[in-house]
Design a protein around this motif. Structure first.
Motif, mmCIF file in Angstrom:
data_model
loop_
_atom_site.group_PDB
_atom_site.id
_atom_site.type_symbol
_atom_site.label_atom_id
_atom_site.label_comp_id
_atom_site.label_asym_id
_atom_site.label_seq_id
_atom_site.Cartn_x
_atom_site.Cartn_y
_atom_site.Cartn_z
ATOM 1 N N LYS A 174 0.833 -1.205 0.000
ATOM 2 C CA LYS A 174 0.000 0.000 0.000
ATOM 3 C C LYS A 174 0.872 1.262 0.000
ATOM 4 N N ALA A 175 1.997 1.225 0.706
ATOM 5 C CA ALA A 175 2.909 2.378 0.700
ATOM 6 C C ALA A 175 3.439 2.623 -0.707
ATOM 7 N N ILE A 176 3.745 1.544 -1.423
ATOM 8 C CA ILE A 176 4.257 1.670 -2.785
ATOM 9 C C ILE A 176 3.178 2.161 -3.743
ATOM 10 N N ASN A 177 1.981 1.597 -3.635
ATOM 11 C CA ASN A 177 0.918 1.875 -4.609
ATOM 12 C C ASN A 177 0.006 3.042 -4.252
ATOM 13 N N GLU A 178 -0.197 3.290 -2.954
ATOM 14 C CA GLU A 178 -1.180 4.295 -2.536
ATOM 15 C C GLU A 178 -0.583 5.481 -1.790
ATOM 16 N N GLY A 179 0.643 5.348 -1.301
ATOM 17 C CA GLY A 179 1.266 6.448 -0.574
ATOM 18 C C GLY A 179 1.558 6.071 0.868
ATOM 19 N N PRO A 180 2.009 7.035 1.656
ATOM 20 C CA PRO A 180 2.434 6.785 3.031
ATOM 21 C C PRO A 180 1.349 6.098 3.869
ATOM 22 N N GLN A 181 1.799 5.225 4.770
ATOM 23 C CA GLN A 181 0.908 4.494 5.664
ATOM 24 C C GLN A 181 1.241 4.884 7.105
ATOM 25 N N ASP A 182 0.228 5.288 7.851
ATOM 26 C CA ASP A 182 0.389 5.765 9.220
ATOM 27 C C ASP A 182 0.292 4.589 10.193
ATOM 28 N N ILE A 183 1.245 4.483 11.106
ATOM 29 C CA ILE A 183 1.253 3.425 12.119
ATOM 30 C C ILE A 183 1.040 4.077 13.480
ATOM 31 N N SER A 184 0.074 3.564 14.248
ATOM 32 C CA SER A 184 -0.175 4.123 15.577
ATOM 33 C C SER A 184 0.172 3.109 16.658
ATOM 34 N N LEU A 185 0.566 3.623 17.797
ATOM 35 C CA LEU A 185 0.924 2.807 18.960
ATOM 36 C C LEU A 185 0.101 3.319 20.126
ATOM 37 N N ARG A 186 -0.742 2.454 20.661
ATOM 38 C CA ARG A 186 -1.653 2.813 21.755
ATOM 39 C C ARG A 186 -2.515 4.019 21.398
ATOM 40 N N GLY A 187 -2.973 4.057 20.149
ATOM 41 C CA GLY A 187 -3.877 5.118 19.708
ATOM 42 C C GLY A 187 -3.214 6.424 19.314
ATOM 43 N N ARG A 188 -1.897 6.487 19.393
ATOM 44 C CA ARG A 188 -1.180 7.717 19.034
ATOM 45 C C ARG A 188 -0.323 7.473 17.808
ATOM 46 N N PRO A 189 -0.230 8.451 16.903
ATOM 47 C CA PRO A 189 0.643 8.299 15.727
ATOM 48 C C PRO A 189 2.079 8.028 16.173
ATOM 49 N N ALA A 190 2.696 6.992 15.584
ATOM 50 C CA ALA A 190 4.048 6.615 16.003
ATOM 51 C C ALA A 190 5.043 6.612 14.849
#
Length: 82
Positions: A19-35
């Motif tokens: 998805k990062a390659i085809n659609e763009g950046p992917q957001d990863i969260s840790l305990r509900g906060r952007p990480a």
């Protein structure tokens, strides 16, 4: 940007990367906060490549060397009331 919880991103890492390659950046969260953000290598290189100096930017402009006609009034200075 698609958001992933860390546990889901770990379990589906191949999908996150595709998805990062085809659609763009992917957001990863840790305990509900952007990480973190997963980027494609092409996006990373675009963000980290050296930027030209402002002088080089102007020198490489398609308008470099074009003469600009400027008109100025006959007065050398304007009146100021102090």
């Amino acid at each position: 940007m698609h958001a992933w919880q860390l546990q889901e991103a770990k379990a589906r890492l191949s999908e996150v990367i595709q998805k990062a390659i085809n659609e763009g950046p992917q957001d990863i969260s840790l305990r509900g906060r952007p990480a973190a953000v997963i980027l494609s290598h092409a996006d990373y290189e675009m963000l980290t490549r050296p930027k030209p100096s402002f002088t080089a930017f102007l020198r490489d402009s398609p308008l470099h060397g074009v003469e600009i006609e400027r008109e100025r009034g006959a007065a050398f200075a304007r009146e100021l009331g102090l």
